[in-house]
Scaffold this active site. Structure first.
Site, mmCIF file in Angstrom:
data_model
loop_
_atom_site.group_PDB
_atom_site.id
_atom_site.type_symbol
_atom_site.label_atom_id
_atom_site.label_comp_id
_atom_site.label_asym_id
_atom_site.label_seq_id
_atom_site.Cartn_x
_atom_site.Cartn_y
_atom_site.Cartn_z
ATOM 1 N N LEU A 85 0.781 -1.235 0.000
ATOM 2 C CA LEU A 85 0.000 0.000 0.000
ATOM 3 C C LEU A 85 0.811 1.283 0.000
ATOM 4 O O LEU A 85 0.247 2.361 -0.172
ATOM 5 C CB LEU A 85 -0.952 -0.010 1.210
ATOM 6 C CG LEU A 85 -1.834 -1.254 1.325
ATOM 7 C CD1 LEU A 85 -2.725 -1.170 2.559
ATOM 8 C CD2 LEU A 85 -2.672 -1.452 0.074
ATOM 9 N N HIS A 104 -5.170 -3.913 -8.182
ATOM 10 C CA HIS A 104 -6.074 -3.096 -7.383
ATOM 11 C C HIS A 104 -7.471 -3.724 -7.437
ATOM 12 O O HIS A 104 -7.926 -4.109 -8.516
ATOM 13 C CB HIS A 104 -6.110 -1.659 -7.920
ATOM 14 C CG HIS A 104 -6.902 -0.763 -7.027
ATOM 15 N ND1 HIS A 104 -6.388 -0.236 -5.860
ATOM 16 C CD2 HIS A 104 -8.190 -0.347 -7.101
ATOM 17 C CE1 HIS A 104 -7.321 0.483 -5.260
ATOM 18 N NE2 HIS A 104 -8.412 0.432 -5.987
ATOM 19 N N ASP A 145 -2.400 4.295 -8.303
ATOM 20 C CA ASP A 145 -3.421 3.646 -9.152
ATOM 21 C C ASP A 145 -3.647 4.327 -10.497
ATOM 22 O O ASP A 145 -4.742 4.238 -11.062
ATOM 23 C CB ASP A 145 -4.770 3.572 -8.396
ATOM 24 C CG ASP A 145 -4.632 2.847 -7.076
ATOM 25 O OD1 ASP A 145 -3.818 1.915 -6.995
ATOM 26 O OD2 ASP A 145 -5.336 3.221 -6.125
HETATM 27 C C1 GAR Z 1 -5.791 -7.531 -2.744
HETATM 28 O O1 GAR Z 1 -7.189 -7.535 -2.805
HETATM 29 C C2 GAR Z 1 -5.245 -6.399 -3.576
HETATM 30 O O2 GAR Z 1 -6.031 -6.107 -4.691
HETATM 31 C C3 GAR Z 1 -5.292 -5.281 -2.583
HETATM 32 O O3 GAR Z 1 -4.844 -5.853 -1.384
HETATM 33 C C4 GAR Z 1 -5.311 -7.196 -1.332
HETATM 34 C C5 GAR Z 1 -4.218 -8.093 -0.861
HETATM 35 O O4 GAR Z 1 -4.726 -9.344 -0.559
HETATM 36 N N1 GAR Z 1 -4.467 -4.185 -2.995
HETATM 37 C C6 GAR Z 1 -4.846 -2.911 -2.886
HETATM 38 O O5 GAR Z 1 -5.892 -2.581 -2.382
HETATM 39 C C7 GAR Z 1 -3.841 -1.903 -3.458
HETATM 40 N N2 GAR Z 1 -4.396 -0.593 -3.472
HETATM 41 P P1 GAR Z 1 -3.779 -10.576 -0.295
HETATM 42 O O6 GAR Z 1 -2.801 -10.190 0.814
HETATM 43 O O7 GAR Z 1 -4.700 -11.684 0.146
HETATM 44 O O8 GAR Z 1 -3.077 -10.905 -1.567
#
Ligand code: GAR
Length: 196
Positions: A85, A104, A145
């Site tokens: 992030l 994203h 993004d």
């Molecule tokens: C995912 O849903 C990804 O899209 C999001 O974090 C999550 C991580 O999940 N990313 C964002 O929101 C970036 N802005 P994970 O740890 O289970 O892979």
């Protein structure tokens, strides 16, 4: 025999996407995990798979070039942000043009930008009663993004039965299906050419 791509996975949470990528691309790539949270579950999961893991803090990332030096020393070919992030330092972005990919959990440009991540996105989609949501996989530039989009996939929503939790699950299914495919595509375009 093709050379293996060296991929730096940046993750800070459960790591389900990072794990899917590792699982699907073991033959094509070697991985190093970079994580900015010492307690993140992704660390233990990667260590269990024997994956080299680097933990760093905000000071390391923004005030020193220790992460960038590490990436360079390991000759990393591709950086994959899988639930990471923090905004990347401009010097890092400049070193890896079209070689940093982020996922994203929305159809950008909707529900993107600072503060829009994970469950916050799904809650906002639910509150707006959107008829669809989805995923965006994109190259990273210096703004949150806004980099060039590589792939978007959508999924329909309806109320009832959808809730923020079912939305999250639908999006995660898309992420797990398509993120490894996009990384595989990048590898095939960058590593299978010019090799006997
Ligand atoms: C995912 O849903 C990804 O899209 C999001 O974090 C999550 C991580 O999940 N990313 C964002 O929101 C970036 N802005 P994970 O740890 O289970 O892979």
């Amino acid at each position: 025999m093709f050379p293996k791509a060296k991929i730096a996975l940046f993750a800070s949470g459960s790591g389900s996407n990072a794990l899917k990528i590792i699982e699907h691309l073991q033959k094509e790539a070697n991985f190093i995990l970079f994580c900015n949270k010492a307690q993140a579950p992704v660390i233990e999961k990667c260590l269990a798979l024997g994956i080299e893991t680097v933990v760093f803090n905000r000071n390391d990332f923004y005030q020193t070039q220790v992460v960038e030096k590490y990436l360079a020393a390991r000759q990393i070919d591709l950086i994959v942000l899988a639930g990471f992030l923090w905004l990347l330092p401009p010097t890092l972005i400049a070193q890896y043009p079209k070689r940093i990919i982020n996922i994203h959990p929305s159809l950008l440009p909707q529900y993107g930008g600072k503060g829009m991540y994970g469950a916050h996105v799904h809650q906002a989609v639910f509150e707006a009663a959107e008829a669809q949501t989805g995923i965006t996989i994109h190259f990273v530039n210096e703004k949150y993004d806004e980099g060039e989009i590589i792939l978007q996939k959508s999924v329909s929503l309806s109320y009832p039965p959808d809730t923020p939790e079912t939305i999250a699950r639908k999006v995660q299914i898309l992420e797990h299906q398509y993120f490894p495919q996009v990384v595989a595509q990048w590898i095939s375009e960058n590593f299978t050419k010019d090799v006997e």
